[in-house]
Design a protein around this motif. Structure first.
Motif, mmCIF file in Angstrom:
data_model
loop_
_atom_site.group_PDB
_atom_site.id
_atom_site.type_symbol
_atom_site.label_atom_id
_atom_site.label_comp_id
_atom_site.label_asym_id
_atom_site.label_seq_id
_atom_site.Cartn_x
_atom_site.Cartn_y
_atom_site.Cartn_z
ATOM 1 N N VAL A 1 20.794 12.613 5.896
ATOM 2 C CA VAL A 1 22.150 12.098 6.086
ATOM 3 C C VAL A 1 22.722 11.854 4.699
ATOM 4 O O VAL A 1 22.218 11.012 3.944
ATOM 5 C CB VAL A 1 22.124 10.790 6.903
ATOM 6 C CG1 VAL A 1 23.512 10.214 7.046
ATOM 7 C CG2 VAL A 1 21.491 11.029 8.265
ATOM 8 N N LYS A 2 23.731 12.638 4.351
ATOM 9 C CA LYS A 2 24.291 12.577 2.998
ATOM 10 C C LYS A 2 24.736 11.170 2.614
ATOM 11 O O LYS A 2 24.483 10.721 1.504
ATOM 12 C CB LYS A 2 25.452 13.554 2.859
ATOM 13 C CG LYS A 2 25.026 14.998 2.906
ATOM 14 C CD LYS A 2 26.212 15.930 2.783
ATOM 15 C CE LYS A 2 25.752 17.369 2.897
ATOM 16 N NZ LYS A 2 26.889 18.289 2.795
ATOM 17 N N ALA A 3 25.372 10.480 3.537
ATOM 18 C CA ALA A 3 25.853 9.122 3.235
ATOM 19 C C ALA A 3 24.688 8.186 2.922
ATOM 20 O O ALA A 3 24.785 7.341 2.021
ATOM 21 C CB ALA A 3 26.671 8.585 4.402
ATOM 22 N N ALA A 4 23.582 8.333 3.633
ATOM 23 C CA ALA A 4 22.420 7.480 3.401
ATOM 24 C C ALA A 4 21.787 7.790 2.049
ATOM 25 O O ALA A 4 21.342 6.886 1.338
ATOM 26 C CB ALA A 4 21.400 7.659 4.508
ATOM 27 N N LYS B 1 23.361 9.037 -0.611
ATOM 28 C CA LYS B 1 24.274 8.525 -1.631
ATOM 29 C C LYS B 1 24.149 7.007 -1.752
ATOM 30 O O LYS B 1 24.136 6.465 -2.856
ATOM 31 C CB LYS B 1 25.704 8.924 -1.302
ATOM 32 C CG LYS B 1 26.672 8.631 -2.412
ATOM 33 C CD LYS B 1 27.861 9.540 -2.337
ATOM 34 C CE LYS B 1 28.850 9.272 -3.423
ATOM 35 N NZ LYS B 1 28.392 9.589 -4.753
ATOM 36 N N GLU B 2 24.022 6.327 -0.626
ATOM 37 C CA GLU B 2 23.867 4.873 -0.640
ATOM 38 C C GLU B 2 22.549 4.474 -1.309
ATOM 39 O O GLU B 2 22.493 3.511 -2.068
ATOM 40 C CB GLU B 2 23.920 4.335 0.784
ATOM 41 C CG GLU B 2 23.827 2.826 0.864
ATOM 42 C CD GLU B 2 23.892 2.332 2.296
ATOM 43 O OE1 GLU B 2 23.164 1.369 2.611
ATOM 44 O OE2 GLU B 2 24.668 2.904 3.086
ATOM 45 N N ASP C 1 22.533 4.377 -5.057
ATOM 46 C CA ASP C 1 23.439 3.352 -5.594
ATOM 47 C C ASP C 1 24.589 3.938 -6.387
ATOM 48 O O ASP C 1 25.399 4.658 -5.860
ATOM 49 C CB ASP C 1 22.666 2.334 -6.429
ATOM 50 C CG ASP C 1 21.754 1.447 -5.598
ATOM 51 O OD1 ASP C 1 22.092 1.205 -4.425
ATOM 52 O OD2 ASP C 1 20.709 1.022 -6.110
ATOM 53 N N ASN D 1 25.799 9.482 -9.492
ATOM 54 C CA ASN D 1 26.546 10.610 -8.957
ATOM 55 C C ASN D 1 25.541 11.586 -8.362
ATOM 56 O O ASN D 1 24.437 11.734 -8.868
ATOM 57 C CB ASN D 1 27.355 11.296 -10.046
ATOM 58 C CG ASN D 1 28.456 10.395 -10.572
ATOM 59 O OD1 ASN D 1 29.049 9.625 -9.832
ATOM 60 N ND2 ASN D 1 28.723 10.483 -11.859
ATOM 61 N N SER E 1 26.586 18.251 -5.447
ATOM 62 C CA SER E 1 26.705 18.753 -4.076
ATOM 63 C C SER E 1 25.503 19.593 -3.660
ATOM 64 O O SER E 1 25.101 19.565 -2.494
ATOM 65 C CB SER E 1 27.987 19.559 -3.914
ATOM 66 O OG SER E 1 27.992 20.658 -4.801
ATOM 67 N N TYR F 1 21.844 17.931 -2.084
ATOM 68 C CA TYR F 1 21.546 17.692 -0.668
ATOM 69 C C TYR F 1 20.793 18.866 -0.043
ATOM 70 O O TYR F 1 19.853 18.656 0.721
ATOM 71 C CB TYR F 1 22.831 17.419 0.109
ATOM 72 C CG TYR F 1 23.577 16.203 -0.379
ATOM 73 C CD1 TYR F 1 23.086 14.920 -0.156
ATOM 74 C CD2 TYR F 1 24.780 16.329 -1.069
ATOM 75 C CE1 TYR F 1 23.762 13.801 -0.599
ATOM 76 C CE2 TYR F 1 25.477 15.215 -1.516
ATOM 77 C CZ TYR F 1 24.961 13.952 -1.288
ATOM 78 O OH TYR F 1 25.628 12.857 -1.739
#
Length: 55
Positions: A6-9, A11-12, A15, A18, A21, A24
């Motif tokens: 999950v890309k959002a997870a 990235k989170e 922290d 950057n 792309s 992932y």
């Protein structure tokens, strides 16, 4: 195979870093390989259940 991460997870979890792309896709490939290896280990031990020790 479908996207495993999950890309959002991701990235989170990274922290304030950057994330490129293409990171992932590479991470998804690594996770797929890890799962394939774990499944092979479980099968080699005559199990259908993949367990933490298969990692």
């Amino acid at each position: 195979m479908a996207d495993l991460i999950v890309k959002a997870a991701v990235k989170e979890a990274l922290d304030d870093k950057n994330v490129a792309s293409d990171f992932y896709d590479a991470l998804d490939d690594e996770v797929e390989a890890l799962l394939d290896d774990a499944a092979r280990r479980a099968e080699a031990n005559d199990r259908k259940t993949v367990q933490p020790r298969d990692l």
